[in-house]
Design a protein around this motif. Structure first.
Motif, PDB file in Angstrom:
ATOM      1  N   TYR A  70      14.169 -49.612  30.626  1.00 58.68           N
ATOM      2  CA  TYR A  70      12.606 -49.669  30.220  1.00 58.68           C
ATOM      3  C   TYR A  70      12.276 -49.002  28.988  1.00 58.68           C
ATOM      4  CZ  TYR A  70       7.663 -48.562  31.198  1.00 58.68           C
ATOM      5  OH  TYR A  70       6.456 -48.671  31.169  1.00 58.68           O
ATOM      6  N   SER A  71      13.026 -47.735  28.900  1.00 51.92           N
ATOM      7  CA  SER A  71      12.731 -46.901  27.806  1.00 51.92           C
ATOM      8  C   SER A  71      13.015 -47.558  26.640  1.00 51.92           C
ATOM      9  CB  SER A  71      13.605 -45.377  27.852  1.00 51.92           C
ATOM     10  OG  SER A  71      13.143 -44.784  26.916  1.00 51.92           O
ATOM     11  N   GLY A 110       7.421 -44.196  24.568  1.00 51.81           N
ATOM     12  CA  GLY A 110       6.074 -44.589  25.253  1.00 51.81           C
ATOM     13  C   GLY A 110       5.949 -43.706  26.488  1.00 51.81           C
ATOM     14  N   LEU A 111       5.329 -44.273  27.499  1.00 56.87           N
ATOM     15  CA  LEU A 111       4.854 -43.356  28.542  1.00 56.87           C
ATOM     16  C   LEU A 111       6.048 -43.327  29.239  1.00 56.87           C
ATOM     17  CD1 LEU A 111       1.768 -45.402  29.419  1.00 56.87           C
ATOM     18  CD2 LEU A 111       1.717 -43.221  28.546  1.00 56.87           C
ATOM     19  N   GLY A 112       7.105 -44.013  29.283  1.00 57.26           N
ATOM     20  CA  GLY A 112       8.535 -44.007  29.827  1.00 57.26           C
ATOM     21  C   GLY A 112       8.981 -42.579  29.470  1.00 57.26           C
ATOM     22  N   ASN A 113       8.980 -42.319  28.145  1.00 60.42           N
ATOM     23  CA  ASN A 113       9.782 -41.089  27.737  1.00 60.42           C
ATOM     24  C   ASN A 113       9.081 -39.861  28.322  1.00 60.42           C
ATOM     25  OD1 ASN A 113      10.225 -43.530  26.033  1.00 60.42           O
ATOM     26  ND2 ASN A 113      11.331 -42.114  24.986  1.00 60.42           N
ATOM     27  N   SER A 124      12.792 -50.642  25.586  1.00 58.53           N
ATOM     28  CA  SER A 124      12.047 -51.696  25.492  1.00 58.53           C
ATOM     29  C   SER A 124      13.042 -53.255  25.444  1.00 58.53           C
ATOM     30  CB  SER A 124      11.010 -51.805  24.296  1.00 58.53           C
ATOM     31  OG  SER A 124      10.154 -50.721  24.411  1.00 58.53           O
ATOM     32  N   ALA A 177       9.945 -48.086  21.608  1.00 53.36           N
ATOM     33  CA  ALA A 177      10.706 -47.583  22.743  1.00 53.36           C
ATOM     34  C   ALA A 177       9.978 -46.430  23.189  1.00 53.36           C
ATOM     35  CB  ALA A 177      12.079 -47.165  22.014  1.00 53.36           C
TER      36      ALA A 177
HETATM   37  N1  PHE Z   1       9.822 -48.384  26.304  1.00 53.47           N
HETATM   38  C1  PHE Z   1       8.309 -47.863  26.474  1.00 53.47           C
HETATM   39  C2  PHE Z   1       8.665 -46.506  27.240  1.00 53.47           C
HETATM   40  O1  PHE Z   1       9.485 -45.858  27.152  1.00 53.47           O
HETATM   41  C3  PHE Z   1       7.731 -48.556  27.462  1.00 53.47           C
HETATM   42  C4  PHE Z   1       7.347 -49.929  27.189  1.00 53.47           C
HETATM   43  C5  PHE Z   1       7.122 -50.873  28.197  1.00 53.47           C
HETATM   44  C6  PHE Z   1       7.141 -50.558  25.906  1.00 53.47           C
HETATM   45  C7  PHE Z   1       7.157 -52.181  28.170  1.00 53.47           C
HETATM   46  C8  PHE Z   1       6.909 -51.567  25.678  1.00 53.47           C
HETATM   47  C9  PHE Z   1       6.911 -52.719  26.593  1.00 53.47           C
HETATM   48  O2  PHE Z   1       7.505 -46.005  27.565  1.00 53.47           O
END
Ligand code: PHE
Length: 465
Positions: free
Chosen positions: A236-237, A27-30, A239, A25
């Motif tokens: 997205y965050s 990742g780059l999104g956070n 996952s 969870a």
């Molecule tokens: N959830 C991750 C984030 O917040 C992004 C992510 C995307 C992880 C796709 C796994 C698959 O950045």
């Protein structure tokens, strides 16, 4: 069949599961998306909406997927068909999504590797020069090399298996990530800078942008935008809707407390997103003013290096720690994407882990190279809503995140809410006599609220509303 179930890998306990799922969870999104959205969408107001959505919508989807995984002990590809025969196509879609995401996530991971190495070798100042990022990503060989390094790292971890690879790696990297982000955040709040015109900007003022609700520009329309931004981000965050949490749920022990684990994942993911905001917004505000915030790649690879260089001599060190932290966050996410596909291949084709990893690794490598070439000599004239300059990476991101993920999530809500009925999930969650805290809420969310909100998100993505 029984033999197969016995052979299935599993996490050694709840902590291993929670750290691996949180690793996915976080990742780059956070790090690059959440702070930007919070600053743009009214600070505290966005945070409040995001928090409410996490506890309702996020909780519902996360619980559902983990429970489906644990109940069926199947990968995303095979789980839906096991639940209901005619729903197999949803599983196929849930497996295609990580296959689309994996290549371009590795390309971005490669960019992070490049920046980390550049700061590590003391050449961080280069990255702050105008045009550095664009020159790098459109180079014909370097991004491909870095993508391969990142992919290789991910492949090695997943080859190690669930407990000895993914769990062990997450148990080391996640605490290190928390430590790094806290240290950088404290440093960031304590910064101040005097502009050429004599105004002094401090980190604490920057913090206000993040936490104080800005209602001065609030309208019904802007509230709706904030709501939809927060939901897209949360989706997205956490996952969800890409098979990952089904795969990880299938490795969860039957006697672990599922609802408690869900709460811990939510706290982890939201906590890191907030810390990322505390780390990034004050620093960008202090050194670049209010207009310094940008979305996506621009923030991390263009604005932040400039901020680090403004910090003087210590900036090189801060930049190095920052990119190490981002690399940790990106690797644990990439590992989970790869595992979703690998578990699907293993369950479907009854092949070994090694075969599955190498197979998906090869697919990701080929597509990853094509994504890299998209910045150099392979430029399609494809248009997607809201992005006139879309590259191959943006197109893959749009198809997976904006189109396929909402469809899988809506499908899952309908299957669980109306066909299997919510009791199916509730029984799985409470099978050891645990309490299901938000039961009533779960039922209303999965049957009505979540599919409607997701439907709106999907219609917005295709440009209908
Ligand atoms: N959830 C991750 C984030 O917040 C992004 C992510 C995307 C992880 C796709 C796994 C698959 O950045």
């Amino acid at each position: 069949m029984e033999n197969e179930a016995k052979k299935r890998n599993s996490f050694t306990g709840s902590i291993g599961f929670v750290l691996a799922a949180a690793g996915s969870a976080v990742g780059l999104g956070n790090i690059w998306r959440f702070p930007y959205l919070a600053a743009r969408d009214g600070g505290g107001l966005f945070l409040l909406i995001y928090l409410i959505l996490t506890l309702t919508f996020g909780f519902t989807l996360l619980t559902t997927e983990v429970a489906i995984g644990r109940k069926t002990k199947q990968s995303p590809l095979t789980a839906y068909g096991k639940l209901k025969k005619h729903w197999r196509p949803l599983g196929i879609m849930a497996c295609i999504i990580p296959m689309i995401i994996m290549p371009y996530y590795c390309v971005i991971g490669g960019w992070v590797v490049k920046y980390f190495l550049t700061f590590l070798t003391g050449s961080g100042a280069q990255t702050a020069e105008d045009g550095y990022f664009n020159a790098f990503i459109s180079d014909s060989s370097s991004p491909i090399g870095m993508t391969i390094v990142f992919l290789f790292l991910t492949v090695i971890i997943v080859l190690g298996g669930v407990d000895k690879g993914i769990e062990r790696f997450s148990k080391i990297v996640m605490p290190a990530l928390v430590l790094l982000i806290v240290v950088i955040a404290i440093f960031s709040i304590n910064q101040s800078y005097e502009d050429v015109d004599g105004t002094v900007r401090t980190g604490l003022q920057g913090l206000k942008i993040l936490f104080v609700p800005d209602v001065s520009t609030l309208t019904v329309e802007s509230f709706f935008t904030t709501l939809m931004d927060a939901m897209g981000q949360l989706f997205y965050s956490l996952s969800v809707a890409m098979g990952i949490m089904i795969a990880y749920g299938s490795y969860m022990k039957d006697d672990s407390n599922l609802s408690k684990s869900i709460v811990q994942i939510e706290v982890f993911d939201t906590g890191i997103a907030l810390l990322a905001g505390i780390m990034i917004i004050p620093a960008v505000y202090v050194f670049m003013g209010k207009d310094g915030m940008q979305a996506g790649a621009g923030l991390m690879f263009v604005s932040l290096p400039k901020v680090f260089m403004q910090m003087g001599r210590i900036g090189g060190l801060v930049g190095c720690l920052f990119f190490a932290m981002v690399l940790f966050a990106a690797t644990t996410s990439a590992v989970s994407i790869l595992e979703a596909v690998v578990s699907s291949f293993m369950d479907q084709f009854h092949c070994s882990r090694k075969m599955a990893v190498l197979g998906e690794g090869a697919i990701a490598l080929i597509l990853g190279i094509i994504v890299c070439m998209g910045y150099d000599n392979l430029n399609f004239e494809l248009k997607i809503p809201n992005n006139p300059n879309a590259r191959i990476l943006d197109i893959m991101d749009y198809i997976s995140n904006n189109l396929l993920m909402p469809i899988v999530a809506i499908g899952t809500c309908i299957l669980v809410g109306w066909i299997l009925k919510p009791k199916f999930i509730i029984d799985e969650v409470t099978k050891n006599g645990e309490k299901f805290g938000r039961k009533g809420l779960f039922i209303v969310m999965i049957k009505f609220v979540a599919p409607v909100l997701l439907g709106v998100l999907l219609l917005m993505a295709v440009g209908i509303i």
